[in-house]
Design an enzyme around this catalytic site. Structure first.
Site, mmCIF file in Angstrom:
data_model
loop_
_atom_site.group_PDB
_atom_site.id
_atom_site.type_symbol
_atom_site.label_atom_id
_atom_site.label_comp_id
_atom_site.label_asym_id
_atom_site.label_seq_id
_atom_site.Cartn_x
_atom_site.Cartn_y
_atom_site.Cartn_z
ATOM 1 N N LYS A 119 0.825 -1.213 0.000
ATOM 2 C CA LYS A 119 0.000 0.000 0.000
ATOM 3 C C LYS A 119 0.860 1.264 0.000
ATOM 4 O O LYS A 119 0.427 2.313 -0.465
ATOM 5 C CB LYS A 119 -0.940 0.000 1.201
ATOM 6 C CG LYS A 119 -1.822 -1.250 1.274
ATOM 7 C CD LYS A 119 -3.260 -0.954 1.234
ATOM 8 C CE LYS A 119 -4.214 -2.133 1.059
ATOM 9 N NZ LYS A 119 -3.778 -3.478 1.302
HETATM 10 C C1 LIG Z 1 -4.373 -4.619 0.726
HETATM 11 C C2 LIG Z 1 -3.607 -5.865 0.683
HETATM 12 C C3 LIG Z 1 -3.912 -6.899 -0.241
HETATM 13 C C4 LIG Z 1 -5.089 -6.825 -1.183
HETATM 14 O O1 LIG Z 1 -4.933 -5.848 -2.178
HETATM 15 P P1 LIG Z 1 -6.187 -5.302 -3.000
HETATM 16 O O2 LIG Z 1 -5.692 -4.138 -3.745
HETATM 17 O O3 LIG Z 1 -7.232 -4.934 -1.972
HETATM 18 O O4 LIG Z 1 -6.659 -6.416 -3.890
HETATM 19 C C5 LIG Z 1 -3.095 -8.022 -0.258
HETATM 20 N N1 LIG Z 1 -2.063 -8.152 0.605
HETATM 21 C C6 LIG Z 1 -1.736 -7.192 1.489
HETATM 22 C C7 LIG Z 1 -0.599 -7.418 2.412
HETATM 23 C C8 LIG Z 1 -2.492 -6.021 1.568
HETATM 24 O O5 LIG Z 1 -2.182 -5.068 2.469
#
Ligand SMILES: *Cc1c(COP(=O)(O)O)cnc(C)c1O
Length: 478
Positions: A119
């Site tokens: 993120k």
């Molecule tokens: C947010 C997240 C995901 C999922 O990603 P999306 O964009 O919601 O599909 C997968 N793994 C981790 C560690 C995350 O923080």
């Protein structure tokens, strides 16, 4: 570049990037997408190859993003990218290095940012874009959000120190991992306000909705959000698909597949955008955990959202979703960008029946051929076994979410086509599952040494909108 809504009608006005930057949903309830995708061909890919080689990730980001963002002097956009993606913010100067897992499988490392989850890739850019635009408008923004882990923490690290921005982040008291709590609560900055609510994550979200739903209060205190449907977050992610593709290819027509651990469909949606732009992507392999809403759709054509009671708490918790908030973007493209049909599905069908069924449509029949999507899901046993096997075979320790990706990717690898799995977090964030898999704690990157021993900055709050409003008012009004 102009933007439209997935629920728009012909003739609706199109907006510019800066009009939608600070927005969530479009007023009609849809999500924003470019009115058409910029197309890139071999010449552009060759240019990007030397750009990444010679000038690095930020320069590539600048070039890719300039296809989507106008209304800003070129040098300013370059500065934004350089401040977001550099060796001080990310622990590896390559920003997104790609390593080899053997048997044609590669790992693209997206977790070298300040919170050790992918993120950060989007949020760091968003922080810079917000600061730039708020300064230009002479405005302030108070971000109000709720988090059960990765998003809130990435938002705080991206927005701290950004002129004109404060963050009020609600967390369910005592329900995040000690590492996640320490990561957020150790931030010592008056503009970052951690709030521990006596309740569960849903209670936090309800409080945010209630307070943001008071439109007079929302306006008076310039409340905003940084949710996963924000277009700027998505477009930031397109860049690493390009970078990873460049790093595993040597010629400009070589195809590569990507496997993406998925929850809200934000990460893989950026892969879809990259593929629509003409990046030579063969398959987009979507991996879910036990909460397999999306896998079910790609296998059967039925999209059925789950209730909270049906949503399991798993060992890859950041993928525990009941519905996938970015999925509407893909369905819009799948259905020939027909906003009326998308509105009927997401606005009516879903609200009325909790599901819709595209299994009998010609669009679903040709989905894989046209869009490259395939999918599968993973279980706790799968991910523990995959963490152990990957550790044994290649000496690489992966986190439980990434393990969902690696475990699923194995089923779709083809000779001669590199399979790039996107690493979405570092194992240090999910130590308990790592211990279960390999019998020892994950190594802790030096940046996180002693995190749990730092003083905690967090305000305890009852489950009460009035109390939350009073807190916001006291911080903002000083
Ligand atoms: C947010 C997240 C995901 C999922 O990603 P999306 O964009 O919601 O599909 C997968 N793994 C981790 C560690 C995350 O923080």
């Amino acid at each position: 570049m102009r933007y439209l809504s997935t629920r728009g009608l012909p003739g609706d006005p199109e907006l510019g990037f800066w009009d939608i930057l600070l927005e969530g949903l479009a007023p009609d309830g849809g999500l924003y997408l470019p009115s058409e995708y910029p197309r890139v061909g071999p010449a552009r890919l060759a240019e990007w190859r030397s750009l990444l080689d010679e000038q690095g990730y930020a320069a590539l980001a600048h070039s890719v993003l300039s296809l989507f963002i106008d209304g800003i002097p070129d040098e300013d956009l370059r500065g934004i990218c350089e401040r977001a993606y550099n060796g001080e913010v990310f622990s590896d100067p390559a920003i997104v290095p790609v390593t080899d897992l053997g048997d044609g499988m590669k790992l693209a490392h997206l977790s070298n940012g300040p919170t050790a989850a992918f993120k950060d890739m989007a949020m760091q850019l968003l922080g810079q874009l917000f600061e730039y635009e708020l300064t230009r408008r002479g405005a302030e923004l108070n971000i109000l959000g709720a988090t059960s882990g990765d998003t809130g923490s990435a938002a705080e690290y991206a927005m701290r120190g950004r002129h004109g921005v404060r963050v009020f982040m609600l967390t369910p008291a005592g329900r995040m991992t000690p590492f996640q709590q320490a990561q957020m609560f150790s931030i010592d900055d008056p503009a970052i306000v951690n709030i521990a609510v006596d309740g569960v994550f849903d209670d936090c979200q309800d409080l945010v909705k209630e307070v943001a739903g008071d439109l007079a209060f929302k306006e008076r205190y310039s409340l905003g959000a940084v949710n996963s449907i924000n277009w700027a977050r998505l477009v930031a992610q397109v860049v690493y698909y390009v970078a990873a593709w460049l790093r595993v290819t040597t010629s400009d027509d070589q195809v590569v597949s990507f496997c993406v651990p998925s929850g809200n469909f934000g990460n893989i949606c950026a892969g879809h955008v990259a593929r629509m732009m003409g990046l030579p992507i063969r398959d987009l392999v979507l991996a879910t955990n036990e909460n397999n809403v999306l896998d079910e759709f790609f296998r059967t054509g039925v999209y059925r959202v789950r209730s909270s009671a049906e949503t399991q708490a798993t060992s890859s918790p950041s993928m525990d979703i009941s519905k996938a908030s970015n999925f509407e973007r893909f369905v819009f493209d799948l259905l020939g960008r027909d906003g009326v049909r998308v509105r009927a599905l997401f606005g009516d069908e879903l609200a009325r029946h909790g599901s819709f069924d595209l299994s009998e449509t010609p669009e679903f029949a040709t989905l894989r051929e046209h869009y490259g999507f395939v999918s599968a899901s993973s279980s706790h046993a799968n991910r523990v076994a995959t963490i152990a096997a990957t550790w044994r075979r290649s000496g690489v320790l992966i986190d439980p979410h990434t393990a969902d990706g690696v475990g699923v990717a194995v089923r779709f690898t083809e000779p001669g086509v590199p399979m790039v799995v996107l690493e979405t977090a570092l194992p240090v964030k999910f130590a308990a599952t790592i211990v279960e898999a390999i019998g020892r704690e994950p190594d802790r990157p030096a940046a996180f040494d002693g995190l749990e021993d730092l003083p905690r900055h967090v305000v305890d709050l009852p489950r009460d909108a009035g109390a939350l409003k009073a807190l916001i008012a006291s911080v903002v009004d000083g």
